[in-house]
Motif scaffolding. Structure first.
Motif, PDB file in Angstrom:
ATOM      1  N   VAL A   3     -23.445  -8.343 -33.018  1.00  0.00           N
ATOM      2  CA  VAL A   3     -22.218  -9.143 -33.102  1.00  0.00           C
ATOM      3  C   VAL A   3     -21.826  -9.561 -31.697  1.00  0.00           C
ATOM      4  CG1 VAL A   3     -19.745  -9.090 -33.689  1.00  0.00           C
ATOM      5  CG2 VAL A   3     -21.423  -7.967 -35.186  1.00  0.00           C
ATOM      6  N   ILE A   4     -21.458 -10.825 -31.543  1.00  0.00           N
ATOM      7  CA  ILE A   4     -20.916 -11.336 -30.286  1.00  0.00           C
ATOM      8  C   ILE A   4     -19.442 -11.643 -30.546  1.00  0.00           C
ATOM      9  CG2 ILE A   4     -21.009 -13.170 -28.533  1.00  0.00           C
ATOM     10  CD1 ILE A   4     -23.557 -11.440 -28.636  1.00  0.00           C
ATOM     11  N   ARG A   5     -18.580 -11.158 -29.652  1.00  0.00           N
ATOM     12  CA  ARG A   5     -17.144 -11.380 -29.814  1.00  0.00           C
ATOM     13  C   ARG A   5     -16.465 -11.338 -28.457  1.00  0.00           C
ATOM     14  NH1 ARG A   5     -14.665  -6.643 -28.832  1.00  0.00           N
ATOM     15  NH2 ARG A   5     -15.763  -4.713 -29.302  1.00  0.00           N
ATOM     16  N   GLU A   6     -15.200 -11.777 -28.446  1.00  0.00           N
ATOM     17  CA  GLU A   6     -14.411 -11.672 -27.221  1.00  0.00           C
ATOM     18  C   GLU A   6     -14.180 -10.201 -26.901  1.00  0.00           C
ATOM     19  OE1 GLU A   6     -10.729 -13.858 -27.576  1.00  0.00           O
ATOM     20  OE2 GLU A   6     -11.800 -15.583 -28.404  1.00  0.00           O
ATOM     21  N   ALA A   7     -14.225  -9.872 -25.637  1.00  0.00           N
ATOM     22  CA  ALA A   7     -13.938  -8.506 -25.207  1.00  0.00           C
ATOM     23  C   ALA A   7     -12.462  -8.198 -25.409  1.00  0.00           C
ATOM     24  CB  ALA A   7     -14.313  -8.333 -23.737  1.00  0.00           C
ATOM     25  N   GLN A   8     -12.174  -6.942 -25.614  1.00  0.00           N
ATOM     26  CA  GLN A   8     -10.803  -6.439 -25.721  1.00  0.00           C
ATOM     27  C   GLN A   8     -10.602  -5.394 -24.615  1.00  0.00           C
ATOM     28  OE1 GLN A   8      -8.766  -7.797 -28.111  1.00  0.00           O
ATOM     29  NE2 GLN A   8     -10.551  -9.070 -28.556  1.00  0.00           N
ATOM     30  N   MET A   9      -9.364  -5.117 -24.297  1.00  0.00           N
ATOM     31  CA  MET A   9      -9.082  -4.136 -23.246  1.00  0.00           C
ATOM     32  C   MET A   9      -9.761  -2.793 -23.546  1.00  0.00           C
ATOM     33  SD  MET A   9      -7.716  -4.533 -20.317  1.00  0.00           S
ATOM     34  CE  MET A   9      -6.676  -5.966 -20.356  1.00  0.00           C
ATOM     35  N   GLY A  10      -9.824  -2.417 -24.806  1.00  0.00           N
ATOM     36  CA  GLY A  10     -10.457  -1.159 -25.195  1.00  0.00           C
ATOM     37  C   GLY A  10     -11.963  -1.114 -24.968  1.00  0.00           C
ATOM     38  N   ASP A  11     -12.580  -2.272 -24.711  1.00  0.00           N
ATOM     39  CA  ASP A  11     -14.026  -2.336 -24.456  1.00  0.00           C
ATOM     40  C   ASP A  11     -14.368  -2.098 -22.994  1.00  0.00           C
ATOM     41  OD1 ASP A  11     -14.600  -3.169 -27.126  1.00  0.00           O
ATOM     42  OD2 ASP A  11     -14.128  -5.247 -26.568  1.00  0.00           O
ATOM     43  N   LEU A  12     -13.359  -2.138 -22.116  1.00  0.00           N
ATOM     44  CA  LEU A  12     -13.667  -2.180 -20.689  1.00  0.00           C
ATOM     45  C   LEU A  12     -14.380  -0.945 -20.158  1.00  0.00           C
ATOM     46  CD1 LEU A  12     -10.859  -4.208 -18.933  1.00  0.00           C
ATOM     47  CD2 LEU A  12     -13.118  -4.908 -19.693  1.00  0.00           C
TER      48      LEU A  12
ATOM     49  N   ASP B  28     -16.641   0.775 -21.730  1.00  0.00           N
ATOM     50  CA  ASP B  28     -18.044   0.543 -22.083  1.00  0.00           C
ATOM     51  C   ASP B  28     -18.665  -0.510 -21.169  1.00  0.00           C
ATOM     52  OD1 ASP B  28     -18.043   2.385 -24.199  1.00  0.00           O
ATOM     53  OD2 ASP B  28     -17.386   0.873 -25.641  1.00  0.00           O
ATOM     54  N   VAL B  29     -17.914  -1.583 -20.902  1.00  0.00           N
ATOM     55  CA  VAL B  29     -18.407  -2.652 -20.028  1.00  0.00           C
ATOM     56  C   VAL B  29     -18.686  -2.111 -18.626  1.00  0.00           C
ATOM     57  CG1 VAL B  29     -17.743  -4.811 -18.876  1.00  0.00           C
ATOM     58  CG2 VAL B  29     -17.366  -4.538 -21.346  1.00  0.00           C
ATOM     59  N   VAL B  30     -17.753  -1.351 -18.084  1.00  0.00           N
ATOM     60  CA  VAL B  30     -17.931  -0.762 -16.751  1.00  0.00           C
ATOM     61  C   VAL B  30     -19.151   0.167 -16.750  1.00  0.00           C
ATOM     62  CG1 VAL B  30     -16.903   0.800 -15.042  1.00  0.00           C
ATOM     63  CG2 VAL B  30     -15.518  -1.024 -16.066  1.00  0.00           C
ATOM     64  N   ASN B  31     -19.307   0.959 -17.799  1.00  0.00           N
ATOM     65  CA  ASN B  31     -20.456   1.865 -17.887  1.00  0.00           C
ATOM     66  C   ASN B  31     -21.776   1.087 -17.904  1.00  0.00           C
ATOM     67  OD1 ASN B  31     -18.770   4.088 -17.893  1.00  0.00           O
ATOM     68  ND2 ASN B  31     -18.829   4.348 -20.114  1.00  0.00           N
ATOM     69  N   ILE B  32     -21.811  -0.026 -18.645  1.00  0.00           N
ATOM     70  CA  ILE B  32     -23.019  -0.865 -18.683  1.00  0.00           C
ATOM     71  C   ILE B  32     -23.284  -1.425 -17.291  1.00  0.00           C
ATOM     72  CG2 ILE B  32     -24.019  -3.016 -19.576  1.00  0.00           C
ATOM     73  CD1 ILE B  32     -22.427  -2.385 -22.219  1.00  0.00           C
ATOM     74  N   ASN B  33     -22.247  -1.944 -16.646  1.00  0.00           N
ATOM     75  CA  ASN B  33     -22.387  -2.491 -15.300  1.00  0.00           C
ATOM     76  C   ASN B  33     -22.975  -1.456 -14.353  1.00  0.00           C
ATOM     77  OD1 ASN B  33     -20.620  -2.733 -12.470  1.00  0.00           O
ATOM     78  ND2 ASN B  33     -21.551  -4.660 -13.138  1.00  0.00           N
TER      79      ASN B  33
ATOM     80  N   GLU C 237     -24.993  -4.196  -8.419  1.00  0.00           N
ATOM     81  CA  GLU C 237     -23.713  -4.714  -7.942  1.00  0.00           C
ATOM     82  C   GLU C 237     -22.617  -4.256  -8.897  1.00  0.00           C
ATOM     83  OE1 GLU C 237     -27.018  -6.377  -6.651  1.00  0.00           O
ATOM     84  OE2 GLU C 237     -26.385  -7.035  -8.625  1.00  0.00           O
ATOM     85  N   ASN C 238     -21.771  -3.387  -8.402  1.00  0.00           N
ATOM     86  CA  ASN C 238     -20.707  -2.837  -9.240  1.00  0.00           C
ATOM     87  C   ASN C 238     -19.358  -3.310  -8.741  1.00  0.00           C
ATOM     88  OD1 ASN C 238     -22.595   0.198  -9.190  1.00  0.00           O
ATOM     89  ND2 ASN C 238     -22.678  -1.393 -10.733  1.00  0.00           N
ATOM     90  N   TYR C 239     -18.462  -3.495  -9.688  1.00  0.00           N
ATOM     91  CA  TYR C 239     -17.116  -3.963  -9.380  1.00  0.00           C
ATOM     92  C   TYR C 239     -16.115  -2.870  -9.726  1.00  0.00           C
ATOM     93  CZ  TYR C 239     -19.621  -8.400  -9.672  1.00  0.00           C
ATOM     94  OH  TYR C 239     -20.526  -9.404  -9.497  1.00  0.00           O
ATOM     95  N   PRO C 240     -14.966  -2.861  -9.045  1.00  0.00           N
ATOM     96  CA  PRO C 240     -13.925  -1.905  -9.421  1.00  0.00           C
ATOM     97  C   PRO C 240     -13.342  -2.274 -10.791  1.00  0.00           C
ATOM     98  CG  PRO C 240     -13.142  -3.377  -7.684  1.00  0.00           C
ATOM     99  CD  PRO C 240     -14.589  -3.698  -7.909  1.00  0.00           C
ATOM    100  N   VAL C 241     -12.783  -1.295 -11.458  1.00  0.00           N
ATOM    101  CA  VAL C 241     -12.245  -1.507 -12.805  1.00  0.00           C
ATOM    102  C   VAL C 241     -11.212  -2.632 -12.813  1.00  0.00           C
ATOM    103  CG1 VAL C 241     -10.958  -0.433 -14.697  1.00  0.00           C
ATOM    104  CG2 VAL C 241     -12.751   0.857 -13.527  1.00  0.00           C
ATOM    105  N   TRP C 242     -10.366  -2.724 -11.781  1.00  0.00           N
ATOM    106  CA  TRP C 242      -9.335  -3.762 -11.768  1.00  0.00           C
ATOM    107  C   TRP C 242      -9.933  -5.164 -11.824  1.00  0.00           C
ATOM    108  CZ3 TRP C 242      -9.558  -7.461  -8.107  1.00  0.00           C
ATOM    109  CH2 TRP C 242     -10.175  -7.178  -6.893  1.00  0.00           C
TER     110      TRP C 242
END
Length: 176
Positions: free
Chosen positions: A23-32, A34-39, A45-50
């Motif tokens: 499934v492809i969908r818009e990200a939600q705040m609750g996904d972040l 998981d997104v940070v973990n994938i990154n 190249e890693n970014y801060p959570v903010w």
């Protein structure tokens, strides 16, 4: 695999393997998280959570995730910038910037990155009025370069020592 993406709501796809649904969908705040973990897991190249929060708040339609079995396995984070066109030199443009793309190794080669990128690019044009999109990619990342070329991107520049380890980056751009 031809991928026809919608620009609203979750969309289901069958992976290139013919059996894995995603499934492809818009990200939600609750996904972040998981997104940070994938990154952190798949990109040097890693970014801060903010940074992720800021992009999700400012450009929610162009920040997309992929799920397999209800688990987030990939993301595309984008934004819109104003500046000189990467395609038509000397012309100002509203540009979609594909900031970061990540897919977990176990979810690769299914068409997930293609579907996410098409969705993000469509959103950049439809919701944010971008006329072109661009991204940076390591000159050694042949699989990514090939994917981007299939989506219409072409190399428009090279940035020496762009990455922290000293590797150059190609700037790739396409018309939306």
């Amino acid at each position: 695999m031809a991928v026809d993406v919608a620009v609203d709501g979750p969309q289901r796809f069958l992976g290139r393997d013919g059996k894995t649904e995603f499934v492809i969908r818009e990200a939600q705040m609750g996904d972040l998280q998981d997104v940070v973990n994938i990154n952190r897991r798949v990109l040097p190249e890693n970014y801060p959570v903010w940074f992720f929060v800021e992009h999700l708040e400012q450009f929610p339609k162009a920040f997309v995730v992929a799920e397999v079995g209800g688990r987030v396995v990939g993301y595309v984070m984008s934004r819109v910038e104003y500046g000189w066109s990467n395609i038509e030199k000397g012309r100002p443009a509203r540009k979609g910037h594909i900031v970061s793309v990540g897919v977990l190794p176990e979810a690769r080669r299914l068409g997930i990155a293609t579907a996410m990128l098409k969705r993000a690019m469509k959103a950049l044009k439809t919701y944010y009025g971008a006329s072109e999109a661009y991204l940076e990619v390591r000159v050694s990342n042949k699989p990514a370069i090939s994917l981007y070329e299939k989506l219409g991107y072409r190399v428009v520049g090279r940035v020496p020592r762009y990455y922290s380890d000293g590797e150059d980056a190609y700037i790739m751009a396409c018309t939306l």
